[in-house]
Design a protein around this motif. Structure first.
Motif, PDB file in Angstrom:
ATOM      1  N   TYR A 408       0.843  -1.195   0.000  1.00 49.65           N
ATOM      2  CA  TYR A 408       0.000   0.000   0.000  1.00 49.65           C
ATOM      3  C   TYR A 408       0.885   1.254   0.000  1.00 49.65           C
ATOM      4  CZ  TYR A 408       1.092   0.209   5.016  1.00 49.65           C
ATOM      5  OH  TYR A 408       1.740   0.283   6.209  1.00 49.65           O
ATOM      6  N   ARG A 409       0.331   2.337  -0.534  1.00 50.35           N
ATOM      7  CA  ARG A 409       1.014   3.646  -0.522  1.00 50.35           C
ATOM      8  C   ARG A 409      -0.014   4.736  -0.741  1.00 50.35           C
ATOM      9  NH1 ARG A 409       1.659   5.907  -5.622  1.00 50.35           N
ATOM     10  NH2 ARG A 409       1.466   4.479  -7.416  1.00 50.35           N
ATOM     11  N   LYS A 410       0.327   5.939  -0.302  1.00 51.31           N
ATOM     12  CA  LYS A 410      -0.530   7.084  -0.587  1.00 51.31           C
ATOM     13  C   LYS A 410      -0.466   7.399  -2.074  1.00 51.31           C
ATOM     14  CE  LYS A 410      -0.100   9.206   3.977  1.00 51.31           C
ATOM     15  NZ  LYS A 410       0.368  10.398   4.725  1.00 51.31           N
ATOM     16  N   HIS A 411      -1.478   8.034  -2.587  1.00 54.10           N
ATOM     17  CA  HIS A 411      -1.586   8.228  -4.033  1.00 54.10           C
ATOM     18  C   HIS A 411      -0.482   9.104  -4.598  1.00 54.10           C
ATOM     19  CE1 HIS A 411      -3.454  11.933  -2.592  1.00 54.10           C
ATOM     20  NE2 HIS A 411      -3.330  12.428  -3.809  1.00 54.10           N
ATOM     21  N   PHE A 412       0.107   9.982  -3.740  1.00 54.93           N
ATOM     22  CA  PHE A 412       1.142  10.875  -4.254  1.00 54.93           C
ATOM     23  C   PHE A 412       2.551  10.362  -3.956  1.00 54.93           C
ATOM     24  CE2 PHE A 412      -0.298  12.367  -0.075  1.00 54.93           C
ATOM     25  CZ  PHE A 412       0.886  12.333   0.652  1.00 54.93           C
ATOM     26  N   GLU A 413       2.670   9.176  -3.315  1.00 53.98           N
ATOM     27  CA  GLU A 413       3.969   8.604  -3.007  1.00 53.98           C
ATOM     28  C   GLU A 413       4.364   7.584  -4.073  1.00 53.98           C
ATOM     29  OE1 GLU A 413       3.501   6.962   0.857  1.00 53.98           O
ATOM     30  OE2 GLU A 413       3.786   8.861   1.921  1.00 53.98           O
ATOM     31  N   SER A 414       5.663   7.260  -4.127  1.00 58.11           N
ATOM     32  CA  SER A 414       6.145   6.293  -5.120  1.00 58.11           C
ATOM     33  C   SER A 414       6.579   4.972  -4.488  1.00 58.11           C
ATOM     34  CB  SER A 414       7.329   6.888  -5.899  1.00 58.11           C
ATOM     35  OG  SER A 414       8.381   7.242  -5.015  1.00 58.11           O
ATOM     36  N   LEU A 415       6.909   4.981  -3.198  1.00 52.96           N
ATOM     37  CA  LEU A 415       7.377   3.770  -2.532  1.00 52.96           C
ATOM     38  C   LEU A 415       6.205   3.039  -1.880  1.00 52.96           C
ATOM     39  CD1 LEU A 415      10.662   5.054  -0.832  1.00 52.96           C
ATOM     40  CD2 LEU A 415      10.418   3.781  -2.962  1.00 52.96           C
ATOM     41  N   TRP A 416       6.234   1.700  -2.010  1.00 49.74           N
ATOM     42  CA  TRP A 416       5.180   0.858  -1.445  1.00 49.74           C
ATOM     43  C   TRP A 416       5.604   0.346  -0.066  1.00 49.74           C
ATOM     44  CZ3 TRP A 416       0.493  -0.097  -3.834  1.00 49.74           C
ATOM     45  CH2 TRP A 416       0.394   0.283  -5.181  1.00 49.74           C
ATOM     46  N   SER A 417       4.674   0.371   0.883  1.00 49.29           N
ATOM     47  CA  SER A 417       4.861  -0.310   2.164  1.00 49.29           C
ATOM     48  C   SER A 417       4.254  -1.710   2.039  1.00 49.29           C
ATOM     49  CB  SER A 417       4.190   0.459   3.300  1.00 49.29           C
ATOM     50  OG  SER A 417       4.779   1.734   3.444  1.00 49.29           O
ATOM     51  N   TYR A 438      -5.370   5.919  -0.539  1.00 47.54           N
ATOM     52  CA  TYR A 438      -4.331   4.900  -0.598  1.00 47.54           C
ATOM     53  C   TYR A 438      -4.554   3.988  -1.809  1.00 47.54           C
ATOM     54  CZ  TYR A 438      -2.689   6.058   4.106  1.00 47.54           C
ATOM     55  OH  TYR A 438      -2.162   6.702   5.196  1.00 47.54           O
ATOM     56  N   PHE A 439      -3.394   3.541  -2.378  1.00 45.36           N
ATOM     57  CA  PHE A 439      -3.410   2.522  -3.422  1.00 45.36           C
ATOM     58  C   PHE A 439      -3.081   1.183  -2.763  1.00 45.36           C
ATOM     59  CE2 PHE A 439      -2.113   5.595  -7.062  1.00 45.36           C
ATOM     60  CZ  PHE A 439      -3.369   6.186  -6.978  1.00 45.36           C
ATOM     61  N   LEU A 440      -3.835   0.107  -3.105  1.00 45.58           N
ATOM     62  CA  LEU A 440      -3.624  -1.227  -2.512  1.00 45.58           C
ATOM     63  C   LEU A 440      -3.461  -2.267  -3.610  1.00 45.58           C
ATOM     64  CD1 LEU A 440      -6.453  -1.290   0.204  1.00 45.58           C
ATOM     65  CD2 LEU A 440      -4.108  -0.506   0.478  1.00 45.58           C
ATOM     66  N   ARG A 441      -2.612  -3.292  -3.359  1.00 36.98           N
ATOM     67  CA  ARG A 441      -2.475  -4.449  -4.244  1.00 36.98           C
ATOM     68  C   ARG A 441      -1.956  -5.625  -3.415  1.00 36.98           C
ATOM     69  NH1 ARG A 441       2.724  -2.427  -7.927  1.00 36.98           N
ATOM     70  NH2 ARG A 441       4.334  -2.717  -6.312  1.00 36.98           N
ATOM     71  N   VAL A 442      -2.123  -6.848  -3.931  1.00 35.82           N
ATOM     72  CA  VAL A 442      -1.747  -8.067  -3.200  1.00 35.82           C
ATOM     73  C   VAL A 442      -1.003  -9.001  -4.144  1.00 35.82           C
ATOM     74  CG1 VAL A 442      -2.590 -10.038  -1.853  1.00 35.82           C
ATOM     75  CG2 VAL A 442      -3.812  -7.870  -1.746  1.00 35.82           C
ATOM     76  N   PHE A 443      -0.018  -9.746  -3.615  1.00 40.05           N
ATOM     77  CA  PHE A 443       0.635 -10.826  -4.353  1.00 40.05           C
ATOM     78  C   PHE A 443       0.945 -11.956  -3.380  1.00 40.05           C
ATOM     79  CE2 PHE A 443       4.197  -8.469  -2.662  1.00 40.05           C
ATOM     80  CZ  PHE A 443       5.184  -9.419  -2.416  1.00 40.05           C
ATOM     81  N   SER A 444       1.377 -13.107  -3.909  1.00 42.85           N
ATOM     82  CA  SER A 444       1.669 -14.265  -3.060  1.00 42.85           C
ATOM     83  C   SER A 444       3.013 -14.873  -3.438  1.00 42.85           C
ATOM     84  CB  SER A 444       0.567 -15.326  -3.184  1.00 42.85           C
ATOM     85  OG  SER A 444       0.584 -15.910  -4.472  1.00 42.85           O
ATOM     86  N   LYS A 445       3.582 -15.617  -2.481  1.00 38.43           N
ATOM     87  CA  LYS A 445       4.812 -16.367  -2.709  1.00 38.43           C
ATOM     88  C   LYS A 445       4.529 -17.839  -2.416  1.00 38.43           C
ATOM     89  CE  LYS A 445       8.179 -12.717  -1.627  1.00 38.43           C
ATOM     90  NZ  LYS A 445       9.304 -12.307  -0.745  1.00 38.43           N
ATOM     91  N   THR A 446       5.019 -18.722  -3.294  1.00 41.88           N
ATOM     92  CA  THR A 446       4.879 -20.170  -3.134  1.00 41.88           C
ATOM     93  C   THR A 446       6.207 -20.833  -3.451  1.00 41.88           C
ATOM     94  OG1 THR A 446       4.258 -20.626  -5.422  1.00 41.88           O
ATOM     95  CG2 THR A 446       2.482 -19.972  -3.926  1.00 41.88           C
ATOM     96  N   ALA A 447       6.215 -22.146  -3.342  1.00 40.51           N
ATOM     97  CA  ALA A 447       7.418 -22.893  -3.717  1.00 40.51           C
ATOM     98  C   ALA A 447       7.726 -22.738  -5.196  1.00 40.51           C
ATOM     99  CB  ALA A 447       7.244 -24.373  -3.362  1.00 40.51           C
TER     100      ALA A 447
END
Length: 516
Positions: A408-417, A438-447
């Motif tokens: 997530y990050r604020k709309h005027f920021e460039s770095l994602w938390s 705020y801008f939101l997105r999701v991803f996953s990690k697997t084997a």
């Protein structure tokens, strides 16, 4: 049917098997003192259709019967009739009236009636219908009793029923009963068994192949060559799927001297621990694993991708212990692992990947379905003043363990938390700025690797509530509690005088003022 292995056990004279999906719809009707046990099936459905067997312990015979859902006949029509249901004929000529119908279950009878009188029926004879088993190949261990049942239906008297099978060293089979029993079957009894039923309209047959399983007989053949000698371990058994142990070099007194590196000889095979479905990520490189056993060594490898032969695929092979199942138990065997490197550049790179292995004895093939590991889907969010609750859907059908991350990050920021949600599909973002976008997105990690990011959603947090408003809400809650206590006190002490009740309320009011 071979024995009772192909049937599901319903009742064991004590209770209905609770593991059956339909166990709550089944019951056994029995009157004490009687020898009758009736199976009752409530809400009969397609799931209940099929072949049933009743076993009588005091008798050597088993009773078989088939249950089907009855259906009505349909599409009853008379050929050449017009829209007014009239058929025209010529005077002094023969008129044939033909009636057709789609039979239901069970088959019905067609009858012609003239002036409410049924015309004489000429019975139609049909050849019988015969079935031995739904599975046309049955396997049975050597030494076990074989029992086959010839199930047939006929609309007329059966003239003849016979079983046929010619054995190598025995007289031809001559059995006229619906039941065929072979005590303590041996490998010479393997082959095709035919049941033929004949009535006046014709004959019908069904064939089942019996495979008799027996342990392998082992033969060691010495092959003298120019510079060395080669020992070949040849096995003959059914089924012809073997796991060779290590060669042992022993002394004349059977003391173990050493293990030899070669484990035997036979065509290659892929072990049972291989995964038919594996996952990759678009735009990334992945490795497909194929575990196999081959003695002698592999001489050639073919790679087939989506039915197309590939010659430039990168692969490597290393020797290792691989997991297999022998008599339904996991065991480690000496084998190899082939790693096929796949660069997934486009959707067309997903699909079937077949590896075919060749050694000097034979070949074997195994296919893996490479599927795309997609980004989490259905991303949704609920915003509070300093929090956002995020929910999504992962790749539930992949069988892979996914660790999710919310960015997530604020709309005027460039770095994602980033916040880790471990294996859950929900996360809470804390410490956010009220009234911010705020801008939101999701991803996953697997084997298999890291999935792509989901589509971005935009969420705005609520504005901060004032402290006065919060205090007012808390104060109202306190007043409500105290008022309830006053009412309870008033009603619960009816014996008190009015003056005593008034004094108690005043004391509580003073307590409220001091507490406030």
């Amino acid at each position: 049917m071979a024995g009772t292995k192909k049937f599901v056990h319903i009742w064991n004279r004590k209770n209905i098997d609770p593991n059956l999906s339909k166990s709550k719809r089944l019951s056994i009707i029995h009157v004490n003192g009687s020898r009758q046990y009736n199976l009752q099936i409530r809400h009969f459905s397609n799931e209940d259709e099929g072949l049933y067997k009743c076993i009588r312990r005091e008798s050597s015979k088993d009773e078989f019967f088939t249950l089907n859902i009855g259906t009505r006949a349909s599409n009853l029509t008379i050929e050449e009739e017009d829209s007014q249901h009239i058929v025209y004929g010529y005077l002094n000529r023969v008129l044939d009236l033909r009636c057709t119908v789609v039979h239901g279950i069970p088959n019905g009878k067609l009858m012609w009636m003239v002036h409410n009188q049924t015309l004489e029926e000429k019975q139609q004879h049909l050849p019988p219908i015969v079935s031995i088993s739904l599975n046309k190949t049955l396997g049975i261990p050597e030494g076990v009793d074989l029992k086959l049942y010839c199930n047939y239906s006929s609309n007329h008297e059966v003239i003849e029923l016979k079983w046929e099978k010619r054995f190598q060293h025995e007289s031809p089979l001559d059995e006229r009963s619906q039941y065929l029993n072979i005590k303590s079957i041996n490998r010479q009894h393997a082959g095709k068994y035919r049941c033929t039923v004949i009535n006046m309209a014709g004959r019908a047959s069904d064939i089942v192949t019996i495979e008799v399983y027996y342990p392998p007989a082992v033969q060691v053949i010495l092959d003298d060559r120019e510079n060395n000698r080669e020992l070949n371990c040849i096995a003959h058994g059914v089924p012809d799927h073997y796991i060779f142990t290590q060669w042992e070099h022993r002394s004349d007194y059977s003391d173990l001297i050493r293990y030899l590196p070669d484990d035997g000889i036979g065509k290659p095979y892929f072990v049972t621990s291989n995964n038919n479905t594996q996952y990759g990520i678009k735009g990334q490189q992945c490795s497909l694993t194929f575990d196999f056993v081959s003695f002698p060594d592999i001489e050639n490898i073919s790679v087939i991708v989506n039915d197309m032969l590939r010659s430039n695929e990168i692969h490597s092979i290393k020797t290792m212990k691989v997991m297999d199942r022998v008599y339904n138990k996991p065991v480690l065997v000496n084998g190899s692992r082939l790693m096929l490197t796949v660069c997934v550049k486009a959707e067309s790179d997903f699909g079937s990947y077949t590896i075919k292995l060749y050694n000097k004895v034979g070949s074997a093939a195994f296919t893996i379905d490479l599927r795309q590991l997609r980004a989490p889907q259905n991303l949704k969010a609920v915003a509070l003043d300093t929090q956002i609750i995020v929910k999504w859907t992962g790749n539930h059908n992949s069988g892979l363990q996914e660790t999710f991350f919310v960015e997530y990050r604020k709309h005027f920021e460039s770095l994602w938390s980033q916040v880790s949600a471990e294996y859950k599909s929900t996360a809470i973002l804390n410490g956010l700025q009220p009234g911010a976008v705020y801008f939101l997105r999701v991803f996953s990690k697997t084997a298999a690797g890291e999935s792509s990011r989901s589509d971005i959603i935009i969420v705005k947090t609520e504005k901060q509530h004032s402290k006065v408003t919060v205090f007012t809400v808390e104060l109202a809650m306190i007043l409500g509690v105290i008022f309830s206590m006053i009412v309870i006190c008033w009603c619960g002490n009816k014996a008190l005088t009015y003056k005593q009740r008034s004094s108690r309320i005043q004391n509580m009011y003073v307590f409220f003022i001091v507490g406030s």
